[in-house]
Design a protein around this motif. Structure first.
Motif, PDB file in Angstrom:
ATOM      1  N   ALA A   1       1.112  -1.154   0.413  1.00 51.64           N
ATOM      2  CA  ALA A   1       0.161   0.141  -0.041  1.00 51.64           C
ATOM      3  C   ALA A   1       0.570   1.026  -0.291  1.00 51.64           C
ATOM      4  O   ALA A   1       2.356   1.128   0.009  1.00 51.64           O
ATOM      5  N   CYS A   2       0.487   2.673  -0.308  1.00 52.14           N
ATOM      6  CA  CYS A   2       1.052   3.736  -0.669  1.00 52.14           C
ATOM      7  C   CYS A   2       1.081   4.104   1.439  1.00 52.14           C
ATOM      8  O   CYS A   2      -0.090   4.802   2.127  1.00 52.14           O
ATOM      9  N   VAL A   3       2.283   4.852   1.325  1.00 55.31           N
ATOM     10  CA  VAL A   3       2.833   5.205   2.662  1.00 55.31           C
ATOM     11  C   VAL A   3       2.871   6.196   3.229  1.00 55.31           C
ATOM     12  O   VAL A   3       4.681   6.371   1.795  1.00 55.31           O
ATOM     13  N   PHE A   4       2.879   7.305   3.396  1.00 52.20           N
ATOM     14  CA  PHE A   4       3.389   8.497   3.388  1.00 52.20           C
ATOM     15  C   PHE A   4       3.999   8.780   4.831  1.00 52.20           C
ATOM     16  O   PHE A   4       5.324   9.864   4.674  1.00 52.20           O
ATOM     17  N   ASN A   5       3.882   7.915   5.713  1.00 49.59           N
ATOM     18  CA  ASN A   5       4.626   8.315   7.143  1.00 49.59           C
ATOM     19  C   ASN A   5       4.863   7.206   7.992  1.00 49.59           C
ATOM     20  O   ASN A   5       3.141   6.309   8.070  1.00 49.59           O
ATOM     21  N   ILE A   6       5.715   7.054   8.790  1.00 50.99           N
ATOM     22  CA  ILE A   6       5.756   5.420  10.209  1.00 50.99           C
ATOM     23  C   ILE A   6       6.990   6.855  11.403  1.00 50.99           C
ATOM     24  O   ILE A   6       7.576   7.511  11.000  1.00 50.99           O
ATOM     25  N   GLN A   7       5.433   7.079  11.921  1.00 50.16           N
ATOM     26  CA  GLN A   7       6.290   7.814  13.427  1.00 50.16           C
ATOM     27  C   GLN A   7       6.323   7.048  14.107  1.00 50.16           C
ATOM     28  O   GLN A   7       5.225   6.427  14.928  1.00 50.16           O
ATOM     29  N   ARG A   8       7.363   7.070  14.768  1.00 51.36           N
ATOM     30  CA  ARG A   8       7.738   6.521  16.168  1.00 51.36           C
ATOM     31  C   ARG A   8       7.379   7.249  17.771  1.00 51.36           C
ATOM     32  O   ARG A   8       7.277   8.389  17.344  1.00 51.36           O
ATOM     33  N   TYR A   9       7.048   6.363  18.884  1.00 52.50           N
ATOM     34  CA  TYR A   9       7.456   7.215  20.027  1.00 52.50           C
ATOM     35  C   TYR A   9       5.856   7.757  20.136  1.00 52.50           C
ATOM     36  O   TYR A   9       6.041   8.863  20.505  1.00 52.50           O
TER      37      TYR A   9
ATOM     38  N   GLY B   1      -3.797   6.040  20.929  1.00 53.73           N
ATOM     39  CA  GLY B   1      -3.759   4.674  21.899  1.00 53.73           C
ATOM     40  C   GLY B   1      -3.050   4.312  22.923  1.00 53.73           C
ATOM     41  O   GLY B   1      -2.025   5.338  23.420  1.00 53.73           O
ATOM     42  N   PRO B   2      -3.152   3.608  23.779  1.00 51.92           N
ATOM     43  CA  PRO B   2      -2.417   3.656  24.977  1.00 51.92           C
ATOM     44  C   PRO B   2      -0.890   3.058  25.102  1.00 51.92           C
ATOM     45  O   PRO B   2      -0.560   2.545  23.394  1.00 51.92           O
ATOM     46  N   GLY B   3       0.404   3.350  25.789  1.00 49.27           N
ATOM     47  CA  GLY B   3       1.426   2.915  26.028  1.00 49.27           C
ATOM     48  C   GLY B   3       2.124   4.319  24.011  1.00 49.27           C
ATOM     49  O   GLY B   3       1.992   4.770  23.971  1.00 49.27           O
ATOM     50  N   ILE B   4       2.774   3.372  24.525  1.00 50.68           N
ATOM     51  CA  ILE B   4       3.816   4.157  23.223  1.00 50.68           C
ATOM     52  C   ILE B   4       4.058   3.559  22.156  1.00 50.68           C
ATOM     53  O   ILE B   4       3.970   2.297  22.340  1.00 50.68           O
ATOM     54  N   ARG B   5       3.568   3.996  20.699  1.00 46.14           N
ATOM     55  CA  ARG B   5       2.901   3.222  20.356  1.00 46.14           C
ATOM     56  C   ARG B   5       4.274   4.259  18.604  1.00 46.14           C
ATOM     57  O   ARG B   5       4.549   5.359  18.475  1.00 46.14           O
ATOM     58  N   THR B   6       3.984   3.187  17.800  1.00 44.12           N
ATOM     59  CA  THR B   6       3.994   3.610  15.605  1.00 44.12           C
ATOM     60  C   THR B   6       3.094   3.876  15.418  1.00 44.12           C
ATOM     61  O   THR B   6       2.137   2.568  15.511  1.00 44.12           O
ATOM     62  N   ILE B   7       3.217   4.644  14.199  1.00 43.84           N
ATOM     63  CA  ILE B   7       2.103   5.327  14.367  1.00 43.84           C
ATOM     64  C   ILE B   7       2.397   5.147  11.925  1.00 43.84           C
ATOM     65  O   ILE B   7       3.349   5.407  12.286  1.00 43.84           O
ATOM     66  N   VAL B   8       1.300   4.111  11.661  1.00 50.28           N
ATOM     67  CA  VAL B   8       2.120   3.507  10.312  1.00 50.28           C
ATOM     68  C   VAL B   8       0.913   4.828   9.358  1.00 50.28           C
ATOM     69  O   VAL B   8      -0.801   4.411   9.508  1.00 50.28           O
TER      70      VAL B   8
ATOM     71  N   SER C   1       5.725  -0.779  27.382  1.00 49.98           N
ATOM     72  CA  SER C   1       4.885   0.588  27.970  1.00 49.98           C
ATOM     73  C   SER C   1       3.211  -0.007  27.764  1.00 49.98           C
ATOM     74  O   SER C   1       2.314   0.431  27.796  1.00 49.98           O
ATOM     75  N   GLY C   2       3.313  -1.327  26.643  1.00 54.34           N
ATOM     76  CA  GLY C   2       1.882  -1.329  26.906  1.00 54.34           C
ATOM     77  C   GLY C   2       1.832  -1.607  25.490  1.00 54.34           C
ATOM     78  O   GLY C   2      -0.077  -0.995  24.980  1.00 54.34           O
ATOM     79  N   GLY C   3       2.238  -0.523  25.182  1.00 56.93           N
ATOM     80  CA  GLY C   3       1.819   0.260  23.372  1.00 56.93           C
ATOM     81  C   GLY C   3       2.327  -0.735  22.457  1.00 56.93           C
ATOM     82  O   GLY C   3       1.574  -1.990  22.428  1.00 56.93           O
ATOM     83  N   GLY C   4       2.301   0.165  20.671  1.00 54.64           N
ATOM     84  CA  GLY C   4       2.262  -0.825  19.881  1.00 54.64           C
ATOM     85  C   GLY C   4       1.239  -0.140  18.699  1.00 54.64           C
ATOM     86  O   GLY C   4       3.023   0.675  18.579  1.00 54.64           O
ATOM     87  N   ILE C   5       1.309  -0.303  17.682  1.00 55.16           N
ATOM     88  CA  ILE C   5       1.172  -0.116  16.255  1.00 55.16           C
ATOM     89  C   ILE C   5      -0.391   0.440  16.284  1.00 55.16           C
ATOM     90  O   ILE C   5      -1.193  -0.668  16.777  1.00 55.16           O
TER      91      ILE C   5
END
Length: 255
Positions: free
Chosen positions: A10-18, A23-30, A79-83
């Motif tokens: 798929a076309c992804v325009f950013n992957i943002q960390r921390y 959402g809960p915890g520390i996450r990465t956003i796709v 952290s109980g995080g995720g994606i």
């Protein structure tokens, strides 16, 4: 769980960390390109076209994304995080999201999606039960107000919100608060009244209007329809927070 198609793209325009706001915890956003709405205030106008362009987005496979998101797997666990899948409207690419959910499940990472709900019932019934969290945008209840601000009717969105409420494990409602659109006690009251039908929802997030998209419109050669309207601070939202709490919901200002 089934085999994972690591070649699905798929076309992804950013992957943002921390991220700590999606959402809960520390996450990465796709961030996945493609959106059927045309909100006048859109923070990510580059995400609306599902195709890659010269400046925004590239085709990525599930394997490509996995390579990036696994960098913080220790942080997710601690952290109980995720994606979190976002966009655009991430669920316009359900095949891609489904494969990434499988990847996350295999690794023990929680999954979330930010969605406006303007998608097919088939996609909702297929994807929503597989996610740990749903962050559901509700922008306005009167159909004419919604159409004026976003370019589309909200009939499908409100109907789908009820279905998402039935199928999701955890749901939070997010309201972008926009001057000249829904920045009023009346409009927030409407949203709260509707949200009472979502018996899985106990928290509403009020997201203050920001102008981060303004420069992007210029780069895209498009007019920014919000003009010079100033951004809102969290203090500007305090009277609306009172309305939300009077309806019995927890209220979070910001993400």
């Amino acid at each position: 769980m089934g085999n994972i198609d690591y070649d699905k793209k798929a076309c992804v325009f950013n992957i943002q960390r921390y991220s700590i706001h999606d959402g809960p915890g520390i996450r990465t956003i796709v961030f996945i390109k493609g959106c059927p709405l045309r909100c006048k205030w859109c923070f990510n106008p580059e995400s609306q076209d599902p195709r890659p362009t010269k400046d925004f987005g590239s085709m990525m496979s599930v394997a490509d994304v996995y390579k990036q998101i696994k960098k913080d797997e220790v942080i997710y666990r601690r952290s109980g995080g995720g994606i979190t899948f976002s966009g655009g409207e991430a669920l316009t690419q359900p095949d891609f999201v489904e494969e990434l959910i499988k990847v996350c499940n295999t690794n023990g990472w929680t999954t979330a999606v930010e969605t406006e709900g303007y998608i097919s019932e088939r996609t909702i019934t297929r994807i929503i039960p597989k996610l740990d969290y749903v962050l559901l945008d509700i922008k306005a209840i009167p159909e004419d107000v919604h159409r004026r601000g976003t370019g589309v009717s909200n009939h499908r969105i409100l109907k789908n919100a009820l279905l998402i409420n039935q199928l999701a494990k955890n749901v939070g409602v997010r309201v972008p608060v926009i001057p000249t659109f829904n920045y009023s006690k009346k409009q927030i009251n409407y949203i709260c009244e509707f949200s009472k039908y979502l018996n899985n929802v106990n928290t509403l997030h009020l997201l203050p209007y920001m102008t981060v998209g303004r420069k992007k419109y210029k780069k895209l050669g498009r007019k920014y329809e919000m003009g010079d309207i100033a951004p809102l601070s969290e203090d500007d939202l305090l009277p609306l927070k009172e309305i939300v709490e009077e309806h019995g919901f927890n209220c979070v200002l910001g993400g």
